[in-house]
Design an enzyme around this catalytic site. Structure first.
Site, PDB file in Angstrom:
ATOM      1  N   THR A  14       0.825  -1.212   0.000  1.00 42.36           N
ATOM      2  CA  THR A  14       0.000   0.000   0.000  1.00 42.36           C
ATOM      3  C   THR A  14       0.860   1.263   0.000  1.00 42.36           C
ATOM      4  O   THR A  14       0.698   2.140  -0.849  1.00 42.36           O
ATOM      5  CB  THR A  14      -0.893   0.010   1.258  1.00 42.36           C
ATOM      6  OG1 THR A  14      -1.554  -1.256   1.342  1.00 42.36           O
ATOM      7  CG2 THR A  14      -1.932   1.099   1.186  1.00 42.36           C
ATOM      8  N   VAL A  15       1.774   1.367   0.978  1.00 39.57           N
ATOM      9  CA  VAL A  15       2.573   2.588   1.093  1.00 39.57           C
ATOM     10  C   VAL A  15       3.590   2.689  -0.050  1.00 39.57           C
ATOM     11  O   VAL A  15       3.763   3.752  -0.647  1.00 39.57           O
ATOM     12  CB  VAL A  15       3.278   2.658   2.463  1.00 39.57           C
ATOM     13  CG1 VAL A  15       4.098   3.944   2.572  1.00 39.57           C
ATOM     14  CG2 VAL A  15       2.258   2.593   3.597  1.00 39.57           C
ATOM     15  N   GLY A 135       0.427   8.460  10.035  1.00 41.11           N
ATOM     16  CA  GLY A 135       0.410   8.597   8.572  1.00 41.11           C
ATOM     17  C   GLY A 135       0.787   9.958   8.042  1.00 41.11           C
ATOM     18  O   GLY A 135       1.934  10.382   8.147  1.00 41.11           O
ATOM     19  N   GLY A 188     -12.763  -1.938   4.649  1.00 36.24           N
ATOM     20  CA  GLY A 188     -11.314  -1.959   4.544  1.00 36.24           C
ATOM     21  C   GLY A 188     -10.608  -1.124   5.596  1.00 36.24           C
ATOM     22  O   GLY A 188      -9.390  -0.954   5.558  1.00 36.24           O
ATOM     23  N   GLU A 191      -8.691  -4.835   9.553  1.00 30.62           N
ATOM     24  CA  GLU A 191      -8.216  -6.062   8.930  1.00 30.62           C
ATOM     25  C   GLU A 191      -9.064  -7.247   9.367  1.00 30.62           C
ATOM     26  O   GLU A 191      -9.819  -7.176  10.336  1.00 30.62           O
ATOM     27  CB  GLU A 191      -6.751  -6.276   9.309  1.00 30.62           C
ATOM     28  CG  GLU A 191      -5.848  -5.231   8.665  1.00 30.62           C
ATOM     29  CD  GLU A 191      -4.414  -5.321   9.172  1.00 30.62           C
ATOM     30  OE1 GLU A 191      -3.874  -6.435   9.209  1.00 30.62           O
ATOM     31  OE2 GLU A 191      -3.858  -4.273   9.519  1.00 30.62           O
ATOM     32  N   LYS A 206       2.883   3.459  18.464  1.00 32.59           N
ATOM     33  CA  LYS A 206       3.040   4.863  18.074  1.00 32.59           C
ATOM     34  C   LYS A 206       3.296   5.734  19.305  1.00 32.59           C
ATOM     35  O   LYS A 206       4.091   6.670  19.259  1.00 32.59           O
ATOM     36  CB  LYS A 206       1.794   5.329  17.320  1.00 32.59           C
ATOM     37  CG  LYS A 206       1.649   4.604  15.974  1.00 32.59           C
ATOM     38  CD  LYS A 206       0.250   4.752  15.409  1.00 32.59           C
ATOM     39  CE  LYS A 206       0.076   3.972  14.128  1.00 32.59           C
ATOM     40  NZ  LYS A 206      -1.361   3.844  13.755  1.00 32.59           N
TER      41      LYS A 206
END
Lengths: 436, 436
Positions: A14-15, A135, A188, A191, A206
């Site tokens: 994805t990233v 993000g 989505g 998960e 985090k």
């Protein structure tokens, strides 16, 4: 200067796909900022043949890590493969080859951040990891640069989009936890195995990274007290609303008298707190600095392009450093030894929902139990007591004034032993100045 | 490295005092970050004898600019004196003496930013001005570094605390504009002469600076269309509430097809927009990037210590550059020529409050007027029509779909000529996706 900087990509999920898209699509911006272009020279993948959403030159794909890590033309490695052990080895290998590294890997940074930063420094390399927390929100830059001269006292974050999406659904639409989770999975946002998100571990990683940076002290993942939102009862959100409170999964980190506490737990916030308005999959990090006061950084906490934006901001910073010849100059030594607060040093307000025997004297017994511990009440909800005909039970909501976690633990022990108490259904911390 | 960096301060008002406090109080943080201390060597003031809130060594005070600007031991000048011409001259003089400059002066940067940046570059000096926009919020860093690789498409900001305080009072407490302003003045949130704030000029200056940075194009203060909140009617806020809208003084900057528009005007936002939750004297800047999507930076927009925090972050950045030997490396050349959008290129939704003759056929006449211009309605509020017995008037609220400013101007012209329309009491732009 017409030269190009070559980068190597580890991972094309994805990233990684987002990084490819930004490098292709925003080349003009990069050239303007840097005076040179950026080329992705090779990409480490598991399967060269796999169909992908993003178009890449097949010749750049390889399954051999050395083809990326040992290429002398590659100056910067972008690690977006995820996982821990393999990613760690690749990054250490990159530093040995004097390559700079940008990573989006929060799992890795939470567990091995200090080791990797030390290795980077030893090799005169940069290691940047803005994308590993929240993000697309430039929160690490905000803390490290924006508040450079300030003394940060508190960080509170909504740093997991999945759980915030679930909580928003429950709160706005009165949907039960299981149904909200299912919807998040269908869309989505969650998960198939949501444990890491709903159990709080993702947020804890985090928060370990943020607490380290904010307080300049070594915080391990194991220092973070973690509680998730799995099985959270809709009733508590509804009672919260009556009290003017919103439930969020809050990463909390606090630094007082050089002692820290770091936790992730479902927490009530006053509904007018800036974090209470953060909805759906959005993230936000609230930072309280001694001089600056309250600040908040808000944005998308995940997603291909937002996360890739943070990765590419780091790449831009590395390239600027390279061009100026000043890589590897970050401060990586913590200022303070780590001292964790003990339960008697941890203050907070608490909410209790208790099922009690619906008979006279019950209230007196409970309130004297709290009184004996010197815990006073800010509010008691008597309205919602609904008689449970079969078992003769009633429901009591108690909101305490500020007290210590030690006393709350004692109260829970005592409540478990009192006859009139059938069960403490739930209890939550209240943060953000509800009593002010 | 045990050396000290000496800085000179121009001005010792609100922000200057904050800078002194931070340099004294956070010396440990600075040494940890920089490996060296920071000393304020001399301070330019108007009156050496004046009583001050902050304690300073009287020997550092001087009324002679040259004592600061020509001192070879001073490496960095912090300009917090305000005003335009004198500050500009001092800064240019500082660059000639190869001193770096940090300023909090939005008036100066809005008017002469490009000239000063060019002079800095010519002399190999740094010029940083984070504190000039939104006080303690590290928004310039967020745009320049955090979103370095992204293409910013829109910036919307609440960048004036005084007006946001007034609007919050009006909205939360139903207080009229004049009373809210008076209260803001009593509490020190508004100045005795509030024109610069309530008229929108202060916000316009900040938006000129932000638009320049976000879109990498030259924007002059004169390019910003300005409308303030003076005399705003409480009724409009109340009708807004019925429509799910909040009124804010919004600095709006938009970049599409390399064409820009920059404005400051009272604007309606959907009540669930992140900016709608920003209350009292707080500021927030919402940034929409092509890749990152929606982000927002929130915090105190003014005040002694918050603004001084931003100043000192810049000082820290300058010192890091000095120690690394890389000052004067900023990109100062705009990427794009400035092209302003014309009214037919400026899209938006609009709210109208119209006083009309309360007789049959009025509605048809008004709606056909809009129809002829191809402006369609999103909503019409018929509820609030309150009969005005004396004059036979009624009140109509119209919310349009997206249309151009050109058509809105045409509609206003036509409405002025129609018999049934007594007066267009107000009209406001609606931003932030109300129609989505």
């Amino acid at each position: 200067m017409e030269k190009n900087i070559s980068v190597g990509l580890l991972g094309l999920g994805t990233v990684g796909s987002g990084v490819v898209q930004i490098v292709e699509g925003h080349q003009e911006e990069l050239v303007h900022q840097l005076g040179c272009g950026v080329t992705i020279k090779s990409i480490l993948v598991c399967d060269v043949e796999k169909d992908r959403d993003v178009q890449v030159n097949p010749a750049t794909l390889t399954t051999n890590p050395e083809a990326v890590l040992a290429d002398p033309e590659i100056d910067i490695i972008i690690e977006v493969m995820g996982g821990i052990d393999e990613a760690r080895e690749h990054i250490l290998r990159a530093f040995k080859a004097k390559k700079h590294v940008v990573t989006a890997n929060k799992d890795l940074m939470a567990l091995h951040g200090p080791e990797l930063q030390y290795a980077a420094k030893q090799n005169g390399c940069d290691l940047f990891y803005e994308a590993s927390v929240a993000g697309g929100i430039p929160i690490i830059g905000g803390i490290v640069d924006g508040l450079a001269s300030d003394r940060i006292e508190k960080v509170m974050g909504i740093v997991n989009g999945t759980t915030n999406y679930i909580l928003t659904k429950m709160d706005d639409e009165g949907v039960a936890y299981e149904d909200a989770l299912k919807e998040a999975q269908e869309l989505g946002f969650a998960e198939a195995d949501p444990t890491g998100d709903v159990g709080g571990l993702d947020a804890a990683r985090k928060m370990a990274i943020l607490a380290r940076l904010a307080f300049s002290t070594s915080v391990d993942l194991a220092d973070v007290e973690v509680d998730g939102i799995d099985g959270l009862a809709l009733e508590d959100l509804q009672f919260g609303r009556q009290l003017g409170l919103k439930m969020k999964l809050i990463g909390f980190a606090d630094f007082q008298d050089k002692q820290i506490e770091v936790s992730v737990q479902p927490t009530f916030l006053p509904e007018n707190h800036p974090l209470a308005a953060v909805k759906n999959e959005y993230n936000a990090v609230y930072v309280n600095g001694k001089a600056v006061g309250e600040t908040m950084f808000y944005g998308p906490g995940a997603g291909s392009l937002p996360t890739a934006t943070a990765v590419m901001s780091d790449v831009t910073a590395v390239i600027k450093n390279m061009l100026l010849g000043v890589t590897g100059q970050q401060v990586v030594t913590p200022r303070y030894d780590k001292v964790l607060k003990s339960p008697e040093q941890r203050f907070g307000q608490y909410y209790f929902r208790i099922h009690v025997q619906d008979r006279s004297g019950t209230f007196t017994e409970i309130s004297s139990l709290f009184n004996e511990l010197d815990i006073s009440f800010e509010r008691i909800l008597q309205d919602p007591i609904k008689n449970d005909k079969e078992n003769g039970l009633a429901e009591v909501i108690v909101v305490t004034h500020q007290t210590t976690l030690e006393k709350i633990n004692q109260a829970l022990e005592k409540l478990a032993k009192v006859d009139v108490v059938e069960e403490v259904k739930s209890y939550f911390r209240i943060e953000g100045g509800y009593d002010q």
